[in-house]
Design an enzyme around this catalytic site. Structure first.
Site, PDB file in Angstrom:
ATOM      1  CG  PHE B 223      -1.723  -1.026   1.102  1.00 49.40           C
ATOM      2  CD1 PHE B 223      -2.477  -1.503   0.613  1.00 49.40           C
ATOM      3  CD2 PHE B 223      -0.907  -2.037   2.508  1.00 49.40           C
ATOM      4  CE1 PHE B 223      -3.274  -2.795   0.776  1.00 49.40           C
ATOM      5  CE2 PHE B 223      -1.854  -3.896   2.854  1.00 49.40           C
ATOM      6  CZ  PHE B 223      -3.058  -3.834   2.138  1.00 49.40           C
ATOM      7  CD  GLU B 227       6.889   4.229  -4.240  1.00 48.12           C
ATOM      8  OE1 GLU B 227       5.828   4.998  -4.376  1.00 48.12           O
ATOM      9  OE2 GLU B 227       7.570   4.913  -5.383  1.00 48.12           O
ATOM     10  NE  ARG B 305       0.130  10.025  -8.115  1.00 46.60           N
ATOM     11  CZ  ARG B 305      -0.251  10.146  -9.670  1.00 46.60           C
ATOM     12  NH1 ARG B 305      -0.829  10.330 -10.190  1.00 46.60           N
ATOM     13  NH2 ARG B 305       0.836   9.146  -9.663  1.00 46.60           N
ATOM     14  NE  ARG B 337      -5.743   0.996  -3.387  1.00 49.88           N
ATOM     15  CZ  ARG B 337      -5.714  -0.234  -2.636  1.00 49.88           C
ATOM     16  NH1 ARG B 337      -6.111  -0.736  -1.526  1.00 49.88           N
ATOM     17  NH2 ARG B 337      -6.007  -1.211  -3.980  1.00 49.88           N
ATOM     18  CG  PHE B 339       2.794   8.737  -4.435  1.00 49.84           C
ATOM     19  CD1 PHE B 339       3.401   8.152  -2.650  1.00 49.84           C
ATOM     20  CD2 PHE B 339       3.008  10.274  -4.771  1.00 49.84           C
ATOM     21  CE1 PHE B 339       4.675   8.171  -3.457  1.00 49.84           C
ATOM     22  CE2 PHE B 339       4.477  10.072  -5.079  1.00 49.84           C
ATOM     23  CZ  PHE B 339       5.293   9.058  -4.428  1.00 49.84           C
ATOM     24  CB  THR B 435       4.550  12.524 -10.348  1.00 54.41           C
ATOM     25  OG1 THR B 435       4.868  12.091  -9.214  1.00 54.41           O
ATOM     26  CG2 THR B 435       2.958  12.575 -10.173  1.00 54.41           C
ATOM     27  CB  ALA B 504       2.786   6.217  -9.915  1.00 47.78           C
ATOM     28  CD  GLU B 707      -1.491   5.139  -6.656  1.00 47.71           C
ATOM     29  OE1 GLU B 707      -1.615   5.340  -7.409  1.00 47.71           O
ATOM     30  OE2 GLU B 707      -0.586   6.322  -5.711  1.00 47.71           O
TER      31      GLU B 707
END
Lengths: 529, 770
Positions: B223, B227, B305, B337, B339, B435, B504, B707
């Protein structure tokens, strides 16, 4: 829940120094782990048994759920789902432990098939525990409606709008967290498991042969009852009598669902004493005008007991919001009382029921006992009126006082179900011709101890039950409580909640007497409406 | 075969996570000694008692790190082990290595830290005022906000306070490192980003990348929480192995994981919004103060984001966005999730709600009027193409009979003083792509063996989202063979180099396309060889159901013999596929570009009921129309939509992440931090996929799904507001999330605001900065 006091007790089948003997899936094993070692740790150390997962080690997620089977003379083996992270290996003595590996048939069982079919397993970490619980649900559902001491359905609470099947599925999933699915697919899988139950179970719902034959369970389930019976005979012979129960400084464990959360790391190997499983401690019995609840009676047994349900018809609804099924199978009534949490849900209920405790103590070579009203047990925060070596063997409830009254329990927590209450409240009330004949109020979360509102209750007795009377109760309660700020809520919030939970009792028990809209106004600062 | 590739093994308890593999006989267990305070100066660490404790093999400190003591992925501001300053409570200070986990834990308490406690900053606005920033603020504008206020009939300003969120992946952070020949390290990690772990381990140990192998079979949930934040634990295990030459395993306990690792960023935001009487929003000015925690982690990208999603699903001509990462002494906040998108969208929905109220229109009306339309320009310059915002909205309105539900709810509320109902619509528009443009690349490695079985590797990580299932679907379709012939391998830095994180929502888009390219190349070579043999044009051949077809009719050639013949003819049966999303660019200077491959749209209708006496509530129904493109696996996608929704609902309601003013986590266990359970989630949950809307980008027309559904949960806030205002029409609503029962009761009990709510700004004064 725990019984902190030092004590020893006669154990019918106590783990001996030669280890804990139990059936582990299809094998008879002897565990030599230190006393108090968690079943989960026992499993995770064995590379062939790592299908059981550790998610939280505090009974909040269900990833570690296993089945524990016990021999019942009349119905064969009864299996219950429990969280293995809150159960000491000692308690497996003479029982049958079934893990996800033990449910494996070499191909998917109907439960496993349904989960796969509905995409109800994503990351998979919560899945083994859920398979265990849904398998247990299937076994239980096939045994039909609850019978006294029967197969669990007694605690089934149907939330508004739920079919019986949906209630069964949600009950089975109650202690499981899945962070991936959103539960719809799990619900659907569970519903279809119920639809697919093997037919022809007839009069013998516990017939394991049929479950085995229809491909729901592996073959060893057929022989489990016989093997447990032989094991019982073997262990009874080998059992060592407890001759010096008072001498040790060990901690008594009656369930352990809170003690393991608080001190899980320290417990194994500390001379922990798992409370013996003698029948008298495990049962609810009607003795004269008293219901005697043994120290080992679990929440779930309370919900299943016909005697208790006669006194408190809504017990299943109350317990629904208190703990998950898997924890209800472990947590004991007495343990909850002795744990002395200011917010214990069952404690607050028992206070309103006017419970008394049978306290026992082994001294001068004799087993002595006394009766203690529950509300006198609590002297201060986790400070109990028990002498060294004294322990609680039974919780007693006055039947006629409860029978003639109505009982309500209310709680508010961040999550509605299976969360620790911010504030809880219980009420037992008898009204005749518009006047209060008897009243017992208790609240939790607003003082260092679970609070029996003796004076508040007494002052209301004899009064006409009307708005003024309720205002008086609310005001007097506010003057009695002393909530503090903590992670469960601010003191102001708890104050407001306490008031509103008390209002809720009366709105729900006496809808004709009280008009909801006049009780919704905010409370002014200082605690008065 | 549509089901999840791993599902059967999951149900049988046969899938293995990092610590389920049998441990090597001499494996050590690592336990971390954390900083006990949020901010302090570390003076000395005494490890002598711990070292003398039974079973302890080593206690490692920063000084034992042979390479650089630095694991910051973007900005180098995150030491692996604390040196001089303690930046947050839970920051690793020492690593205890012992023969058993119990021995390591026993020794953990014997390491003593000598430190001077310093005042922590926990509030992002305080950090901002004191200049404690991670980087210069990000700014983006379009149109001219200052001039636009004058054209508005009403201008409103307000603020939001948005809570964080704990990931609660069921599998906590963990890693196991093995020493291999020549001192090469093999690290099995529960990470969404094997390459990030490899890079950081390499830096910490001072070794080249190729001597560090990172392998990920699967995650028990990520989730976003794994990362970047899986890296530290992988590095610590590797450090232990390099130091001792023995395998080292490190598994965080739930409470450690909750207290020490980063979460979704809390935000404080301020906005000013201008609207015309007809409901058209003309201008929106917003300031986002992100509580980034103690280190940069991925905060800059998360903030980016937020900026991109500041106008949510609406087309607003004049926009000014200010956003800043504020450094505090909380654990470094990280990906989760959505972001940063969810926070941006929450503010927009709040502002819109105020604006609607100011002109006396319903929230839904103003939402509908301002929804994005084809050709609208986002604040970042990209044009909304294949824009299904209005289509999803209309379909939801009609299919779920929203006007009728609204009038039923109004009628219910008139009859019931204690129990009130509420409804909110929540449109979602979410941009797909990293992004950071360079991250939009992926590779794959496909081997066809001579027995016809196929091995597929990609850089994507399976974490329950169904990536492996999608990859298998893509490859089996491309090759025209049964999914059962495929094995999707673990994600391994030896087979796939330099992969981007699985994040992402783009993992299937990127890795699926890379796998498609490799599989297609192999298929083309196989068919070319067969065409040669048949002496036909290769274009006339296809592979379907494991049979070579000529002009759409089956030939006698099956998959296995096709493969065998190609092998004998010395045709390569392996391929490496590479994919980079085309057309992406973003000029940060100009604030203009095309940062997203495309957008995902949808609309949710959320209904709730509240108990106006107790402040408790239920989410009664959620109904969604969602745009998936052409789904690769509807079962997988449905699971993503429902699961994302559950997390979004939890974030908005009961997930109450709390720190005290000393930066200590108060909600550091599942007993104090509650996530949705079966009783919380509504039984009435309906998801309808938008039909006939494939995209050219995803494999076989599929769209990203991970997401976007989370943001449907934002509707719960506004549905609760709707219901609670029915109980208390004069109430003073605050845009604070989560709306716990405590906040709900506080609203019910709070005296009406002395100021007008919403806070109207005289239009002539509105040109001043908020």
């Amino acid at each position: 829940m725990t019984n902190h006091r030092d004590l020893g007790t006669q154990s019918a089948i106590a783990p001996t120094q030669s280890g804990t003997r139990f059936l582990l899936n299809g094998r008879l094993v002897t565990a030599l782990e230190p006393s108090g070692t968690l079943v989960l740790d026992f499993l995770r150390r064995r590379p062939d048994l790592v299908g059981t997962k550790e998610g939280c080690k505090e009974g909040d997620c269900g990833a570690c759920v296993v089945l524990v089977g016990e021999l019942h003379s009349d119905e064969g083996v009864r299996y219950r789902p429990v969280t293995s992270c809150l159960m000491p290996v000692d308690e497996l003595h003479g029982k049958h432990l079934v893990t996800i590996e033990g449910l494996d048939l070499g191909q998917p069982s109907p439960v496993q098939e349904k989960i796969v079919e509905h995409g109800a397993s994503q990351c998979g970490f919560c899945t083994p525990g859920i398979v265990v619980s849904l398998t247990s649900m299937a076994l239980e559902a096939a045994s039909g409606p609850a019978s006294p001491g029967g197969n669990g359905a007694g605690s089934l609470y149907k939330t508004p709008g739920a079919s019986r099947s949906m209630a069964q599925v949600e009950r089975a999933l109650s202690g499981h967290l899945c962070r991936c699915t959103g539960y719809r697919s799990l619900r659907q899988a569970g519903l279809e498991v119920l639809e697919a139950l093997p037919s022809g179970l007839g009069d013998d719902p516990q017939s394991m042969d049929l479950w085995v034959k229809r491909g729901w369970l592996p073959a060893f389930f057929s022989t489990a009852a016989g093997r447990l019976a032989s094991l019982r005979a073997e262990l009874e012979t080998a059992s060592e009598a407890d001759t010096d129960p008072a001498g040790e400084t060990s901690r008594i464990l009656a369930g352990g669902t809170d003690l393991y959360v608080q001190r899980g790391d320290q417990l194994p190997g500390t001379g922990l004493r798992v409370l013996g499983r003698e029948p008298a401690l495990r049962s609810l019995r009607l003795v004269g005008d008293r219901l005697e609840i043994g120290a080992q009676v679990t929440f779930e047994q309370l919900a299943e007991s016909a005697e208790f349900r006669r006194l408190v018809p809504d017990v299943a609804r109350f317990l629904h919001g208190i703990a998950s099924l898997q924890v209800r199978h472990r947590a004991t009534v007495a343990g909850n009382l002795i744990n002395a949490s200011p917010i214990g849900d069952v404690t607050v209920l028992m206070l309103a029921l006017g419970a008394e405790l049978r306290c026992r103590r082994f001294s001068d070579g004799a087993d002595r006992e006394r009766l203690l009203p529950l509300h006198k047990l609590y002297r201060g925060y986790k400070d109990l009126d028990l002498a060294p070596g004294e322990w609680v063997s039974h919780v007693l409830i006055d039947v006629s006082a409860t029978e003639s009254a109505t009982v309500d329990f209310q709680k508010v927590s961040k999550r509605k179900c299976l969360d620790i209450a911010t504030v809880n409240s219980a009420c037992r009330i008898r009204v005749r011709e518009g006047r209060i004949e008897a009243l017992d109020l208790a609240v939790g979360g607003v003082a260092p101890i679970p609070l029996y509102l003796g004076q508040v209750s007494e002052a209301a007795v004899g009064r006409e039950l009307d708005d003024a009377c309720l205002h008086g109760i609310l005001r007097a309660t506010q003057e009695t409580i002393s909530p503090i700020d903590d992670v469960r809520g601010s003191a102001d919030y708890k104050r407001a909640l306490c008031r509103r939970l008390q209002i809720a009792h009366f709105l729900e028990l006496f809808p004709d007497l009280f008009e909801p809209s006049s009780w919704l106004a905010p409370m002014a600062p200082g605690g008065n409406p | 075969m549509k089901d999840h590739l791993d599902a059967e093994r999951h149900t049988r308890g046969q899938t293995r996570y990092v610590d389920d593999d049998p441990p090597p006989s001499n494996m050590l267990h690592g336990v971390v000694v954390p900083s006990p305070v949020a901010h302090g100066r570390l003076i000395a660490v005494d490890t002598s008692r711990a070292k003398a404790s039974p079973g302890v093999v080593a206690v490692l400190l920063a000084e034992h790190i042979p390479g650089e003591n630095q694991i910051g992925p973007v900005i180098q501001d995150e030491p692996l082990l604390a040196e001089e300053e303690l930046h947050f409570q839970g920051q690793p200070v020492a690593l205890v290595l012992a023969s058993t986990p119990e021995q390591a834990r026993a020794a953990q308490g014997l390491v003593t830290l000598d430190f001077e406690e310093l005042e922590p900053i926990v509030d992002p606005k305080v950090a901002f005022e004191r200049g404690s920033l991670i980087a210069e603020p990000q700014r983006l504008s379009r149109g001219n906000v200052d001039e636009a206020w004058a054209d508005c009939d009403e201008v409103v300003e307000g603020s939001c306070e948005i809570g964080g969120q704990e990931h609660v992946y069921l599998e906590t952070q963990r890693a196991r490192a093995y020493a291999e020949e020549g001192g090469v390290l093999r690290v099995c990690s529960s990470t969404q980003s094997p390459y990030a772990a490899q890079k950081a381990i390499s830096k910490v140990l001072g070794r080249p990348f190729h001597e560090i192998e990172v392998d990920v079979r699967r995650l028990g949930g990520g989730f976003g929480g794994k990362e970047d934040q899986a890296t530290a634990w992988a590095c610590l295990a590797a450090l232990g192995t390099q130091h001792t030459g023995r395998a080292v395993q490190l598994v965080l306990r739930r409470d450690e994981d909750m207290r020490w690792t980063g979460k979704r960023h809390p935000y404080r935001c301020e906005y000013r919004i201008g609207i015309r009487k007809d409901g058209k929003i003309l201008a929106f000015d917003v300031r986002h103060y992100q509580n980034s925690g103690a280190a940069t982690d991925l905060s800059l990208a998360v903030l980016g984001r937020t900026v991109f999603h500041s106008t949510a699903s609406y087309g607003i001509p004049n926009v000014r966005i200010f956003a800043v990462c504020c450094r505090t002494h909380l654990p470094p906040m990280t990906a989760f999730r959505g972001f940063g998108g969810p926070q941006g969208m929450f503010v927009m929905e709040s502002a819109l709600t105020d604006a609607a109220e100011a002109v006396g229109l319903s929230r839904e009306r103003v939402q509908e009027i301002n929804l994005l339309a084809e050709g609208d320009r986002f604040p970042y310059g990209q044009v909304a193409e294949a824009c299904h915002a209005r289509r999803c909205w209309q379909q939801a309105m009609e299919r779920f009979d929203v006007p009728r539900r609204r009038s039923e709810i109004d009628a219910w509320n008139r009859r019931n003083p204690r129990h009130k109902k509420g409804l909110a619509m929540m449109p979602v528009c979410f941009g797909i792509s990293f992004t950071a443009t360079f991250m939009n690349q992926a590779s794959s490695l496909v081997h066809v063996y001579t027995d016809g079985s196929v091995s597929v590797s990609t850089g994507g990580v399976e974490m329950g989202q169904g990536l492996n299932t999608n990859i298998a679907t893509v490859v089996s379709r491309a090759l025209g063979i049964a999914r059962s012939r495929l094995r999707v391998e673990s994600t391994n830095t030896r087979r796939i180099a330099n992969m981007s994180a699985s994040a992402a929502s783009a993992t299937t888009l990127l890795n699926g396309n890379a796998a498609l390219r490799a599989a297609t190349s192999i298929r083309d070579r196989l068919l070319a060889e067969e065409a040669k043999r048949l002496e036909v044009d290769p274009d006339r051949l296809t592979l379907e159901d494991e049979i070579v077809h000529l002009d759409g009719r089956p030939t006698a050639k099956d998959w296995q013999s096709l493969v065998r013949d190609a092998y004998l003819a010395r045709v390569s049966l392996s391929d490496h596929g590479f994919y980079a999303t085309p057309k992406l660019y973003f000029d940060a200077e100009k604030g203009e570009g095309h940062p997203f491959a495309y957008h995902v749209y949808g609309t949710a209708v959320i209904e709730v009921s509240v108990d106006a006496l107790l402040g408790t509530y239920d989410i009664e129904a959620v109904r969604i129309v969602h745009d998936l493109g052409r789904s690769l696996n509807p079962l997988v996608d449905l699971g993503q939509v429902e699961g994302g929704l559950a997390q979004g609902l939890g974030w908005m309601t009961l997930e109450d992440m709390r720190f005290d003013d000393q930066g200590r986590m108060l909600s550091g266990a599942l007993a104090t931090y509650k996530v949705p359970d079966v009783f919380f989630m509504p039984r009435d949950l309906e998801v309808e996929f938008l039909e006939g809307v494939p995209t050219e980008h995803g494999p076989f027309g599929s769209k990203a799904v991970g997401e976007p559904p989370l943001m449907y949960g934002i509707g719960a806030h506004f549905a609760l507001r709707d219901a609670l205002l029915a109980a208390r029409p004069d109430g003073d609503w605050r845009y604070e999330s989560p709306v716990t029962p405590e906040k709900a009761l506080a609203f019910l009990c709070r005296p009406p605001s002395t100021e007008a709510s919403p806070q109207l700004v005289p239009v002539e004064d509105a040109t001043a900065q908020p």
